[in-house]
Design a protein around this motif. Sequence first.
Motif, PDB file in Angstrom:
ATOM      1  N   ILE A  88      52.699  10.796  42.288  1.00  0.00           N
ATOM      2  CA  ILE A  88      52.028   9.546  42.647  1.00  0.00           C
ATOM      3  C   ILE A  88      50.550   9.616  42.299  1.00  0.00           C
ATOM      4  O   ILE A  88      49.973   8.697  41.702  1.00  0.00           O
ATOM      5  N   GLY A  89      49.904  10.720  42.675  1.00  0.00           N
ATOM      6  CA  GLY A  89      48.475  10.848  42.452  1.00  0.00           C
ATOM      7  C   GLY A  89      48.097  10.899  40.986  1.00  0.00           C
ATOM      8  O   GLY A  89      47.074  10.330  40.578  1.00  0.00           O
ATOM      9  N   ARG A  90      48.933  11.562  40.174  1.00  0.00           N
ATOM     10  CA  ARG A  90      48.628  11.676  38.747  1.00  0.00           C
ATOM     11  C   ARG A  90      48.534  10.289  38.095  1.00  0.00           C
ATOM     12  O   ARG A  90      47.556   9.971  37.413  1.00  0.00           O
ATOM     13  N   VAL A  91      49.556   9.469  38.301  1.00  0.00           N
ATOM     14  CA  VAL A  91      49.540   8.147  37.674  1.00  0.00           C
ATOM     15  C   VAL A  91      48.473   7.262  38.304  1.00  0.00           C
ATOM     16  O   VAL A  91      47.866   6.411  37.629  1.00  0.00           O
ATOM     17  N   ALA A  92      48.195   7.474  39.589  1.00  0.00           N
ATOM     18  CA  ALA A  92      47.176   6.665  40.257  1.00  0.00           C
ATOM     19  C   ALA A  92      45.796   6.897  39.645  1.00  0.00           C
ATOM     20  O   ALA A  92      45.065   5.947  39.339  1.00  0.00           O
ATOM     21  N   VAL A  93      45.408   8.165  39.465  1.00  0.00           N
ATOM     22  CA  VAL A  93      44.074   8.435  38.912  1.00  0.00           C
ATOM     23  C   VAL A  93      43.995   8.060  37.445  1.00  0.00           C
ATOM     24  O   VAL A  93      42.925   7.680  36.934  1.00  0.00           O
ATOM     25  N   GLU A  94      45.121   8.155  36.727  1.00  0.00           N
ATOM     26  CA  GLU A  94      45.115   7.781  35.313  1.00  0.00           C
ATOM     27  C   GLU A  94      44.966   6.274  35.123  1.00  0.00           C
ATOM     28  O   GLU A  94      44.369   5.822  34.142  1.00  0.00           O
ATOM     29  N   GLU A  95      45.512   5.494  36.058  1.00  0.00           N
ATOM     30  CA  GLU A  95      45.517   4.037  35.910  1.00  0.00           C
ATOM     31  C   GLU A  95      44.515   3.333  36.822  1.00  0.00           C
ATOM     32  O   GLU A  95      44.449   2.099  36.831  1.00  0.00           O
ATOM     33  N   ALA A  96      43.734   4.096  37.564  1.00  0.00           N
ATOM     34  CA  ALA A  96      42.885   3.498  38.600  1.00  0.00           C
ATOM     35  C   ALA A  96      41.849   2.524  38.044  1.00  0.00           C
ATOM     36  O   ALA A  96      41.458   1.571  38.732  1.00  0.00           O
ATOM     37  N   GLU A  97      41.388   2.743  36.818  1.00  0.00           N
ATOM     38  CA  GLU A  97      40.330   1.899  36.262  1.00  0.00           C
ATOM     39  C   GLU A  97      40.870   0.621  35.630  1.00  0.00           C
ATOM     40  O   GLU A  97      40.094  -0.262  35.245  1.00  0.00           O
ATOM     41  N   GLN A  98      42.208   0.533  35.493  1.00  0.00           N
ATOM     42  CA  GLN A  98      42.800  -0.650  34.881  1.00  0.00           C
ATOM     43  C   GLN A  98      42.983  -1.752  35.926  1.00  0.00           C
ATOM     44  O   GLN A  98      43.163  -1.471  37.105  1.00  0.00           O
ATOM     45  N   GLU A  99      42.944  -2.996  35.480  1.00  0.00           N
ATOM     46  CA  GLU A  99      43.161  -4.124  36.375  1.00  0.00           C
ATOM     47  C   GLU A  99      44.618  -4.556  36.324  1.00  0.00           C
ATOM     48  O   GLU A  99      45.185  -4.742  35.255  1.00  0.00           O
ATOM     49  N   ARG A 116      41.692  13.180  50.006  1.00  0.00           N
ATOM     50  CA  ARG A 116      42.465  14.285  50.587  1.00  0.00           C
ATOM     51  C   ARG A 116      42.635  15.442  49.605  1.00  0.00           C
ATOM     52  O   ARG A 116      43.533  16.277  49.760  1.00  0.00           O
ATOM     53  N   ALA A 117      41.792  15.501  48.598  1.00  0.00           N
ATOM     54  CA  ALA A 117      41.930  16.532  47.564  1.00  0.00           C
ATOM     55  C   ALA A 117      41.871  17.940  48.134  1.00  0.00           C
ATOM     56  O   ALA A 117      42.525  18.866  47.627  1.00  0.00           O
ATOM     57  N   GLY A 138      47.304  19.558  41.416  1.00  0.00           N
ATOM     58  CA  GLY A 138      46.456  18.706  42.243  1.00  0.00           C
ATOM     59  C   GLY A 138      44.998  19.121  42.212  1.00  0.00           C
ATOM     60  O   GLY A 138      44.100  18.281  42.375  1.00  0.00           O
ATOM     61  N   LEU A 139      44.729  20.420  42.018  1.00  0.00           N
ATOM     62  CA  LEU A 139      43.340  20.868  41.913  1.00  0.00           C
ATOM     63  C   LEU A 139      42.674  20.208  40.711  1.00  0.00           C
ATOM     64  O   LEU A 139      41.540  19.724  40.788  1.00  0.00           O
ATOM     65  N   ALA A 140      43.381  20.197  39.583  1.00  0.00           N
ATOM     66  CA  ALA A 140      42.816  19.637  38.356  1.00  0.00           C
ATOM     67  C   ALA A 140      42.745  18.120  38.382  1.00  0.00           C
ATOM     68  O   ALA A 140      41.886  17.525  37.736  1.00  0.00           O
ATOM     69  N   LEU A 141      43.645  17.497  39.132  1.00  0.00           N
ATOM     70  CA  LEU A 141      43.733  16.039  39.128  1.00  0.00           C
ATOM     71  C   LEU A 141      42.775  15.361  40.095  1.00  0.00           C
ATOM     72  O   LEU A 141      42.267  14.274  39.806  1.00  0.00           O
ATOM     73  N   PHE A 142      42.536  15.986  41.241  1.00  0.00           N
ATOM     74  CA  PHE A 142      41.880  15.249  42.330  1.00  0.00           C
ATOM     75  C   PHE A 142      40.524  15.804  42.749  1.00  0.00           C
ATOM     76  O   PHE A 142      39.767  15.108  43.423  1.00  0.00           O
ATOM     77  N   LEU A 143      40.198  17.040  42.391  1.00  0.00           N
ATOM     78  CA  LEU A 143      38.874  17.582  42.672  1.00  0.00           C
ATOM     79  C   LEU A 143      37.938  17.211  41.524  1.00  0.00           C
ATOM     80  O   LEU A 143      38.308  17.344  40.352  1.00  0.00           O
ATOM     81  N   ASP A 144      36.738  16.779  41.829  1.00  0.00           N
ATOM     82  CA  ASP A 144      35.816  16.314  40.796  1.00  0.00           C
ATOM     83  C   ASP A 144      34.673  17.280  40.513  1.00  0.00           C
ATOM     84  O   ASP A 144      33.811  16.990  39.682  1.00  0.00           O
TER      85      ASP A 144
END
Length: 396
Positions: A88-99, A116-117, A138-144
Amino acid sequence: MFDGLYDIDWSSMEHAYGSAGEVPELLLALRSADGRERHRALERFYNAVHHQGSVYPCTTASLPFLFELAGDPATPDRAAVVGLLVSIGRVAVEEAEQEYADLVDFAGAAVVMRARAQAFVALAADADPLVRRRAVAGLALFLDDADRTLALLRERLTAEPDLAERLQVLDAAALLATRLPAARAATLAWLAGLAADPATNSATDPGTRLAAVVQRARCAPEQIGEDTVPAAIELLRELEHELTPDETWWTEPPSRTSPADGTPPQVLAAFDDLDRRESVHALTTDLLRTFHQALDSRVPERTELLAQRLRSPDPGACLDAIRMSGELVDAWRGDHSRLIELIMPHLGPAGQEGPWLEVAAEAAAVLQLCHPIAEPAREALAAYVLEQRTAHGPQV
């Protein structure tokens, strides 16, 4: 656990098939002592609440409860829950900037995942290796924080005793480098050091070195040199001497039984066949698929990789290599006679039973793609493919 679950108006939201009113029951079923009930709930969650990668408002609303499940050692099948969260998180961060329309909620889910990273730091160091294997992405996807994340991944690689988990750590490192430009240079340097010759890097096993070669190619395909593929092939040879076929990696999905709704058996059989086609039978197959994607149009180099794999004593490795050979033949022009010659011997199980019969069946299916009746269409088809790739890019 699950305080406030029924305070949410689930029935006011929708998933892929209508009302999301069933979501609380699905979440509760993920804690069930009955394995079949958990399996059905997880399958339904993927099919309806996370349908084909979609993220709906009800998906976002379920995230806090999924995090509770993942963090509770008493939860059965925690690795499956962690895998769902990462998906869920992977696709969410990949598509978050799209409308998008209000029906989906990638941006909202991305906010929750990033908030919650820190949970993935603990999950990536969990006592259960299956949880660690699913969580490390999740470390690579959600930590900035690029430096901190790379340090955590280096720490995880040193701590992991088994190759399966180390492969996931290096996959996450490549994901980090492609997601955060600030991490790219340091990650490439680390991967280069891991891939170095054993004379200067005696502490690194062949599987980890192979993963470093592949993931570096993934991050920087423009830096793939003439020595990259030969180095990978040599590491595959070394790895075959260390690994024995492992039943853990030879898994056929269970056949579906006809449900009470009367689904026709041919439909169930079609889904069984799809499951078989998506299954993986060797530990390094996903890694090699990543390498083939990085090599892209380098057909001779890809052929060399597959030729080595087709000679493997491991039936799982052979089956996956046959399937990948079919994909290469089906998609790219070139002299494929060597692959055909190496696939042909697998038509006969040579007196061996069990998985080798599956290898023979896969060989027959791939050779069916190569019928010479298609020869007159070769140039016209090649021109069409080139036109489409030129207009729309290599992923068309």
